[in-house]
Enzyme design. Structure first.
Site, mmCIF file in Angstrom:
data_model
loop_
_atom_site.group_PDB
_atom_site.id
_atom_site.type_symbol
_atom_site.label_atom_id
_atom_site.label_comp_id
_atom_site.label_asym_id
_atom_site.label_seq_id
_atom_site.Cartn_x
_atom_site.Cartn_y
_atom_site.Cartn_z
ATOM 1 N N ASP A 161 7.096 -7.331 -4.751
ATOM 2 C CA ASP A 161 7.885 -6.735 -5.833
ATOM 3 C C ASP A 161 8.927 -5.794 -5.234
ATOM 4 O O ASP A 161 9.050 -5.662 -4.011
ATOM 5 C CB ASP A 161 6.997 -6.024 -6.863
ATOM 6 C CG ASP A 161 6.238 -4.825 -6.287
ATOM 7 O OD1 ASP A 161 6.614 -4.331 -5.208
ATOM 8 O OD2 ASP A 161 5.261 -4.395 -6.922
ATOM 9 N N ASP A 214 0.979 -1.239 -12.284
ATOM 10 C CA ASP A 214 1.655 -0.632 -11.147
ATOM 11 C C ASP A 214 2.687 0.388 -11.625
ATOM 12 O O ASP A 214 3.201 0.279 -12.750
ATOM 13 C CB ASP A 214 2.369 -1.704 -10.313
ATOM 14 C CG ASP A 214 1.388 -2.636 -9.614
ATOM 15 O OD1 ASP A 214 0.256 -2.198 -9.350
ATOM 16 O OD2 ASP A 214 1.766 -3.792 -9.350
ATOM 17 N N TYR A 247 3.163 -10.871 -20.459
ATOM 18 C CA TYR A 247 4.127 -10.048 -19.724
ATOM 19 C C TYR A 247 5.537 -10.596 -19.899
ATOM 20 O O TYR A 247 5.741 -11.800 -20.039
ATOM 21 C CB TYR A 247 3.817 -10.063 -18.224
ATOM 22 C CG TYR A 247 2.500 -9.452 -17.826
ATOM 23 C CD1 TYR A 247 2.401 -8.103 -17.493
ATOM 24 C CD2 TYR A 247 1.344 -10.226 -17.769
ATOM 25 C CE1 TYR A 247 1.186 -7.546 -17.109
ATOM 26 C CE2 TYR A 247 0.125 -9.680 -17.394
ATOM 27 C CZ TYR A 247 0.059 -8.334 -17.063
ATOM 28 O OH TYR A 247 -1.145 -7.797 -16.687
ATOM 29 N N ARG A 283 3.301 -10.732 -9.700
ATOM 30 C CA ARG A 283 4.013 -10.647 -8.419
ATOM 31 C C ARG A 283 3.787 -11.901 -7.579
ATOM 32 O O ARG A 283 4.694 -12.381 -6.892
ATOM 33 C CB ARG A 283 3.512 -9.433 -7.625
ATOM 34 C CG ARG A 283 3.993 -8.100 -8.141
ATOM 35 C CD ARG A 283 3.441 -6.981 -7.274
ATOM 36 N NE ARG A 283 2.020 -6.759 -7.481
ATOM 37 C CZ ARG A 283 1.204 -6.239 -6.575
ATOM 38 N NH1 ARG A 283 1.659 -5.945 -5.365
ATOM 39 N NH2 ARG A 283 -0.064 -6.023 -6.847
#
Length: 311
Positions: A88, A46, A74, A192
């Site tokens: 988010d 994203d 992550y 998310r």
């Protein structure tokens, strides 16, 4: 663009995507830098997210299908105390939990809330995702105001580790709890959604405020090039080197390499059966193709041409 006598670039490049860039932006920039149209990426990030994006050039784009499915790591920040329309920080906030409610969310409760979100879980993807519903992207339907219901899918969270917890109040006087985490997960996981689900379990709402992808398979962001600092195409990882990091390998002689490139079955004496792809590497360290093996006979999964397209 490459001249008619010069093979187009062929290989893999690791990019550290800056915030604000889309994955498409990264591909477009690499096309300009490398002088070729044939560029693809393995796994969208994203615009809000930073970190590792793997690009393939030339016939190496055929490897991207296999890279996409690798596990990922992550680093993220989950803000507890409010949810958002996109799960988010890019979405609209949907209200705030009272401070009295946040005060009841102890560090121990946060750790306990993560436990059921670890291991093999059923996860409902974020509504604003690229998953297709009746031929249209879920995020496109959501932006049009349509109700989007996505089915839960099985994902595996190999690690969900708390790195730090901090508490504060924003400029409007709303309290929050920021939880810095490290997540190792299977392909297809939405970080998310983990933020959303943790906030739901704790009864205060949650959304993601920062996300950085640090690893895909054995490829690490520490080896990546800063996209916004590139002035020319970087040196590419060779298809053979990349394949070695993903698949078992069988070395071919000149005759075997030629026959395999022609789509013929090759006899591989003593090589164990494998239903999963094996990288067939020929002389001069050339990735000839990906194969499966049964009873010492190869079967081509995908071949890689000796010459890449000319642009």
């Amino acid at each position: 663009m490459a001249s008619p006598t010069t093979p187009a670039p062929n290989g893999i490049v690791l990019i550290d995507k800056p915030q604000g860039f889309t994955s498409h932006d990264a591909v477009a920039r690499m096309r300009r830098l490398a002088g070729t149209r044939k560029v693809g990426h393995a796994g969208t990030l994203d615009p809000m997210a930073t970190g590792l994006l793997i690009l393939g050039l030339g016939s190496s784009t055929r490897l991207l299908t296999f890279i996409v499915g690798l596990s990922k790591e992550y680093l993220a920040t989950i803000r507890l105390g409010s949810s958002s329309t996109t799960d988010d920080a890019q979405g609209d906030l949907l209200g705030f939990a009272p401070q009295s409610q946040l005060d009841r969310v102890t560090d121990e409760l946060i750790a306990e809330g993560i436990i059921p979100l670890t291991g093999e879980i059923e996860q409902v993807p974020s509504t604003f995702s690229a998953i297709k519903v009746d031929g249209k992207r879920a995020y496109a339907l959501a932006r049009e105001g349509e109700s989007v219901e996505l089915k839960a899918r099985a994902v595996t969270i190999h690690a969900f580790e708390i790195l730090g917890i901090s508490r504060g109040v924003d400029e409007a006087g709303n309290g929050f709890i920021d939880v810095d985490v490290r997540v190792e997960c299977s392909s297809g996981t939405y970080i998310r959604a983990l933020a959303r689900d943790l906030g739901f379990k704790l009864g205060v709402g949650g959304h993601l405020t920062a996300l950085r992808r640090t690893r895909i398979g054995s490829f690490h962001v520490s080896d990546a090039h800063d996209l916004d600092k590139l002035e020319h195409a970087p040196e590419l990882l060779t298809p053979a080197d990349v394949a070695r990091g993903i698949f078992p390998v069988v070395d071919l002689n000149q005759t075997q390499a030629l026959e395999l490139s022609q789509g013929k079955k090759v006899f591989l004496e003593g090589f164990p059966d494998s239903a999963e792809p094996v990288a067939a590497i020929g002389p001069e360290d050339r990735l000839v193709g990906l194969i499966t093996v049964k009873k010492n006979q190869s079967r081509v999964v995908v071949n890689f041409p000796t010459e890449t397209e000319k642009s």
